[in-house]
Design a protein around this motif. Structure first.
Motif, short mmCIF file in Angstrom:
data_model
loop_
_atom_site.label_atom_id
_atom_site.label_comp_id
_atom_site.label_asym_id
_atom_site.label_seq_id
_atom_site.Cartn_x
_atom_site.Cartn_y
_atom_site.Cartn_z
N ASP A 70 0.84 -1.19 0.00
CA ASP A 70 0.00 0.00 0.00
C ASP A 70 0.88 1.25 0.00
O ASP A 70 2.10 1.15 -0.09
CB ASP A 70 -1.00 -0.02 1.16
CG ASP A 70 -0.34 -0.13 2.52
OD1 ASP A 70 0.80 0.37 2.69
OD2 ASP A 70 -0.95 -0.69 3.43
N ASN A 71 0.26 2.42 0.10
CA ASN A 71 1.00 3.68 0.03
C ASN A 71 2.02 3.85 1.15
O ASN A 71 2.98 4.59 1.00
CB ASN A 71 0.04 4.87 0.03
CG ASN A 71 -0.74 4.96 -1.26
OD1 ASN A 71 -0.33 4.41 -2.27
ND2 ASN A 71 -1.88 5.63 -1.23
N GLY A 72 1.82 3.18 2.26
CA GLY A 72 2.75 3.30 3.39
C GLY A 72 3.88 2.29 3.36
O GLY A 72 4.62 2.17 4.33
N ALA A 73 4.02 1.55 2.26
CA ALA A 73 5.03 0.48 2.18
C ALA A 73 6.43 1.01 2.49
O ALA A 73 6.80 2.10 2.08
CB ALA A 73 5.01 -0.15 0.80
N ARG A 74 7.16 0.21 3.23
CA ARG A 74 8.56 0.52 3.54
C ARG A 74 9.41 -0.11 2.44
O ARG A 74 9.42 -1.33 2.30
CB ARG A 74 8.93 -0.07 4.89
CG ARG A 74 8.02 0.33 6.02
CD ARG A 74 8.67 1.20 7.06
NE ARG A 74 10.03 0.91 7.36
CZ ARG A 74 10.44 0.01 8.26
NH1 ARG A 74 9.59 -0.71 8.94
NH2 ARG A 74 11.72 -0.16 8.49
N ASP A 123 4.25 -7.27 6.51
CA ASP A 123 4.26 -6.13 7.44
C ASP A 123 4.95 -4.92 6.82
O ASP A 123 4.45 -3.79 6.90
CB ASP A 123 4.97 -6.50 8.74
CG ASP A 123 4.17 -7.46 9.61
OD1 ASP A 123 2.95 -7.64 9.36
OD2 ASP A 123 4.77 -8.03 10.54
N HIS A 126 3.00 -3.01 4.25
CA HIS A 126 1.90 -2.18 4.78
C HIS A 126 2.40 -1.12 5.76
O HIS A 126 1.63 -0.59 6.56
CB HIS A 126 0.84 -3.08 5.43
CG HIS A 126 0.25 -4.06 4.46
ND1 HIS A 126 -0.48 -3.67 3.36
CD2 HIS A 126 0.33 -5.41 4.40
CE1 HIS A 126 -0.84 -4.75 2.67
NE2 HIS A 126 -0.36 -5.81 3.27
N GLY A 127 3.72 -0.82 5.70
CA GLY A 127 4.27 0.25 6.50
C GLY A 127 4.65 -0.15 7.91
O GLY A 127 5.09 0.68 8.70
N GLY A 128 4.51 -1.42 8.26
CA GLY A 128 4.85 -1.90 9.60
C GLY A 128 6.21 -2.56 9.60
O GLY A 128 7.09 -2.24 8.80
N GLU A 131 11.90 -1.45 12.85
CA GLU A 131 12.41 -0.10 12.56
C GLU A 131 13.52 -0.14 11.52
O GLU A 131 13.54 0.65 10.58
CB GLU A 131 12.92 0.53 13.85
CG GLU A 131 13.43 1.93 13.70
CD GLU A 131 13.96 2.48 15.01
OE1 GLU A 131 14.93 3.25 14.96
OE2 GLU A 131 13.41 2.14 16.07
#
Length: 196
Positions: A70-74, A123, A126-128, A131
């Motif tokens: 999604d747009n928040g992908a790392r 994860d 989806h931006g999770g 760190e």
């Protein structure tokens, strides 16, 4: 006199880094820094830390694995981990110092682990996720006694791991940085071994 079990434990290199000496004959490992993820009497497994694969995009890999980002992908860095099973992926990432490790996660140090399951990729998509993380393709493997023999032949120097070596992006200086951390000036090393 120490028992063989105590001796094995004291010589366990898990969590250490191997620093290729200038005389390293294998071009895949010249000037490399390798994190040892597992080491026992059965052999050793490690991941090269300073060989980026800029031609491989993390987003493209997710797409190939049919993981929808999604747009928040790392978008994490992809690296060459070694010549064994180059299509196999490992995520190196930070973890809390204490806690249990789920299936598919191998703790390498107090706050470092390697995960091989699809969950961590989902994860990250989806931006999770953790760190700090990098995806490594392939690994370096040694059979019983092989790594020890290479060390005796002056192929590798052993050093302590550091977050900058594992997660840092300046790959051109990691080899020198790892040597300097051991108190060695890289400019003073020679590829020629002395003989008496």
């Amino acid at each position: 006199m120490s028992s063989s079990r105590e001796q094995s434990e004291s010589e366990n290199l898990t969590g250490k880094v191997l620093i290729a000496m200038p005389g390293m004959s294998d071009p895949r490992f010249q000037r490399s820094v390798v994190l040892i993820c597992a080491h026992s009497d059965d052999g050793a497994m490690g991941l090269v830390l300073n060989r980026p694969l800029p031609e491989i995009d993390f987003g493209d890999l997710l797409e190939q694995l049919e993981i929808e980002a999604d747009n928040g992908a790392r978008l994490i860095e992809v690296r060459f981990g070694g010549p064994v099973e180059p299509g196999r992926g490992f995520v190196l990432h930070n973890v809390p110092e204490h806690g249990s490790d789920p299936e598919g996660r191998l703790r390498i140090g107090q706050d470092l682990a390697m995960t091989t399951t699809r969950d961590i990729l989902e994860d990250l998509a989806h931006g999770g996720g953790p760190e700090s993380a990098v995806l490594v393709l392939g690994y370096a493997g040694w059979g019983p006694g092989q790594l020890e023999d290479e060390m005796l032949q002056n192929g590798w120097l052993v050093g302590d791991s550091a977050e900058e070596l594992v997660f840092g992006g300046d790959h051109d200086v990691k080899w020198q940085t790892a040597l300097r951390a051991q108190g060695i000036d890289p400019s003073l090393l020679s590829a020629a071994a002395g003989r008496a």
